[in-house]
Design a protein around this motif. Structure first.
Motif: not given
Length: 362
Positions: A153-160, A203-223
């Motif tokens: 289990p992990q916190p929710y996240g994603g990227s654009v 929702k419930w944003l805690t961080a906005v992070t600039a990256l060189s690659e898409p987020s590796d969060n499960y909900f971006q990388a897998t789901s």
């Protein structure tokens, strides 16, 4: 009144996490969706956040990392208001499940979508203050709601992609329809990424992070990946399939309801259509004979490219059972595909086949 201040007649797919959509009639001919009828899509329990202690971090590939309270965010950046439609990637999944079972996924109908007037700061203004560094290609959103759907289990996240993040339409929103965000819709702050699947409007944003690659969060990388029909989602490696971003052209019928019994004769038929990304809907057609002939419906003008458009027509309903069909065309000339069988995928995403309901007239 139902859970989280929602209508008592919401179609509840899960209570924990809370996932629910309104009945069709609740969305009919309403450009702005009442908050009590706005769908709720969650991946874990709704977190409890103390607004007084909450802070937003802006970090990663930036020159000047920021930490902002809600008051600082509101005071420092221009406040803007914009209407935008959000739509779940699983909207209309039930139509795909009718083709072939989709185990483990909620059978969303056509109402996992809604439009609100969002108030907040432009994400690009906040990123400008932080100063994006060379190599910043994606902007990630982090939240504290922990989901058991990920393993572990992990916190929710994603990227654009940064190109989308810098669009004037993308907001960090603290209000919905002129009122502070309800807790169930992301208070104290959420991302609003118009034209893209709702999963990216974190929702419930805690961080906005600039990256060189898409987020590796499960909900971006897998789901939220469109997988080939023969794939076992439980065994799909991160990065498999097509990552979902812009919403596909879609429409559905809101009134009459599926299964309705009506008098024969003139019947008013209404619904919504939404093109996604920066497109608009150009035309909606309605058929009473399974697509052998079509009538063009009256279509609302788009307030902006980021909102749905409602449509309506009145047709003569014959006695007996009738299948009412609707299809939309967008401003590029694209047409919705005819059959959900052509679109079936093991996660049940992106069903934008022709809309169909059945009614009986006497």
């Amino acid at each position: 009144m139902g859970p989280w201040g929602k209508r008592s007649d919401m179609v509840v797919h899960e209570r924990e996490p809370f996932n629910a959509e309104p009945p069709r009639a609740a969305l009919a001919e309403q450009r702005i969706t009442p908050v009590d009828a706005f769908y709720s899509r969650n991946h874990g329990p709704v977190p409890r956040i103390d607004p007084a202690r909450w802070r937003l971090r802006v970090d990663g590939l930036v020159e000047h990392p920021l930490e902002l309270g809600l008051g600082e965010l509101r005071d420092r950046f221009e406040e803007v208001e914009a209407a935008a439609t959000l739509q779940c990637a699983g909207n209309r999944r039930a139509g795909l499940a009718a083709v072939r079972a989709i185990p483990g996924e909620d059978p969303w109908g056509p109402c996992a979508t809604g439009t609100a007037r969002w108030t907040g700061a432009r994400l690009r203004d906040v990123l400008a203050a932080a100063g994006l560094r060379p190599g910043a290609a994606h902007i990630a959103f982090s939240a504290p709601d922990v989901s058991a759907l990920a393993e572990p289990p992990q916190p929710y996240g994603g990227s654009v992609p940064v190109g989308k993040a810098l669009g004037a339409e993308v907001l960090l929103a603290w209000a919905m329809d002129g009122q502070p965000l309800p807790r169930a819709h992301g208070a104290p702050l959420r991302a609003v990424v118009p034209g893209w699947i709702g999963a990216r409007s974190v929702k419930w944003l805690t961080a906005v992070t600039a990256l060189s690659e898409p987020s590796d969060n499960y909900f971006q990388a897998t789901s939220y990946h469109l997988l080939p029909a023969g794939t076992d989602p439980g065994r799909a490696a991160p990065g498999s399939g097509i990552p979902l971003g812009p919403i596909a052209l879609n429409c559905d019928i809101l009134r009459p309801d599926d299964g309705a019994r009506l008098p024969a004769g003139p019947v008013r038929i209404t619904g919504y259509a939404f093109a996604g990304e920066d497109r608009t809907v150009a035309r909606v057609d309605v058929s009473l004979d399974r697509g052998r002939s079509w009538c063009q419906a009256a279509l609302d003008e788009a307030e902006n490219p980021w909102v749905w458009q409602h449509w309506r027509t009145t047709l003569e309903l014959p006695p007996g059972e009738t299948e009412i069909t609707a299809r939309a065309w967008d401003s590029t000339g694209a047409l919705m595909p005819e059959s959900p069988a052509q679109l079936w995928n093991p996660k049940g995403y992106a069903n934008n086949a022709w809309a169909r309901i059945r009614v009986t007239a006497r």
